[in-house]
Design an enzyme around this catalytic site. Sequence first.
Site, PDB file in Angstrom:
ATOM      1  N   HIS A 128       0.842  -1.205   0.000  1.00  0.00           N
ATOM      2  CA  HIS A 128       0.000   0.000   0.000  1.00  0.00           C
ATOM      3  C   HIS A 128       0.878   1.256   0.000  1.00  0.00           C
ATOM      4  CE1 HIS A 128      -3.502   2.508   1.251  1.00  0.00           C
ATOM      5  NE2 HIS A 128      -2.556   3.203   1.868  1.00  0.00           N
ATOM      6  N   GLU A 129       1.821   1.317   0.923  1.00  0.00           N
ATOM      7  CA  GLU A 129       2.668   2.516   1.027  1.00  0.00           C
ATOM      8  C   GLU A 129       3.575   2.665  -0.195  1.00  0.00           C
ATOM      9  OE1 GLU A 129       1.853   4.737   3.031  1.00  0.00           O
ATOM     10  OE2 GLU A 129       0.680   3.573   4.464  1.00  0.00           O
ATOM     11  N   HIS A 132       1.716   4.382  -2.872  1.00  0.00           N
ATOM     12  CA  HIS A 132       1.734   5.851  -2.767  1.00  0.00           C
ATOM     13  C   HIS A 132       3.018   6.420  -3.371  1.00  0.00           C
ATOM     14  CE1 HIS A 132      -1.956   6.252  -0.598  1.00  0.00           C
ATOM     15  NE2 HIS A 132      -1.515   5.728   0.535  1.00  0.00           N
ATOM     16  N   HIS A 138      -5.577   6.642  -2.565  1.00  0.00           N
ATOM     17  CA  HIS A 138      -6.478   5.628  -2.026  1.00  0.00           C
ATOM     18  C   HIS A 138      -7.538   5.237  -3.047  1.00  0.00           C
ATOM     19  CE1 HIS A 138      -5.173   6.984   2.182  1.00  0.00           C
ATOM     20  NE2 HIS A 138      -4.548   5.866   1.866  1.00  0.00           N
ATOM     21  N   CYS A 163      -5.788  -3.571  -7.439  1.00  0.00           N
ATOM     22  CA  CYS A 163      -6.917  -3.922  -8.304  1.00  0.00           C
ATOM     23  C   CYS A 163      -6.554  -3.587  -9.757  1.00  0.00           C
ATOM     24  CB  CYS A 163      -8.181  -3.175  -7.868  1.00  0.00           C
ATOM     25  SG  CYS A 163      -8.136  -1.390  -8.165  1.00  0.00           S
ATOM     26  N   CYS A 166      -6.037   0.185 -10.397  1.00  0.00           N
ATOM     27  CA  CYS A 166      -4.759   0.712  -9.894  1.00  0.00           C
ATOM     28  C   CYS A 166      -3.582   0.191 -10.719  1.00  0.00           C
ATOM     29  CB  CYS A 166      -4.591   0.387  -8.413  1.00  0.00           C
ATOM     30  SG  CYS A 166      -5.673   1.371  -7.344  1.00  0.00           S
TER      31      CYS A 166
END
EC number: 3.4.-.-
Length: 179
Positions: A128-129, A132, A138, A163, A166
């Site tokens: 996740h990070e 970014h 998000h 996903c 993304c």
Amino acid sequence: MVMIMRICIQPVGDVNDEILKFLKKKFGEVFGMCEILPKIDIPIYAYNFSRGQFNSTLILKSLPTVEDIVLGVTEVDIYADNLNFVFGEAELFGKRALISLARLRPEFYGLPPNKDVLKIRALKEAIHEIGHVLGLIHCENKRCVMSFSNSIIDVDLKDWRYCKKCLKKLQDRGIYISI
């Protein structure tokens, strides 16, 4: 097509070696290359005595700046301004990211330790990070790893992968990863 990028895992303070090795293995599969850097100390100035937590932004800024992406991993509980806690923080389109294992541990919630649960939670928050850092914000898809996690339940509900939407955003930027 897989873009080869290097992720440098930066232990901040004493960090469980098994978790670091697990992240290194998974990052090698997903991003291409990964190495674990020598441990650095947790910056004392990042500690907020009134909260009993460390300021994630100050730790993030203390991470080394290199050509590659640096993911700091720490065991201490962290927070960001205006939030009670965070699982991690990153520089959007930057080079540095940080995760904390403190609230990812089942024992934080009064449950028995479970290394497998900790590993997958750490992987989710790390990817996740890094998302970014790669420019992703998000995602509204609650199953996507880029979904915002307001609680450990949110972490557990999401997948460790990006996903399709993304992934497409990354590909549009010329970033191809193996997920």
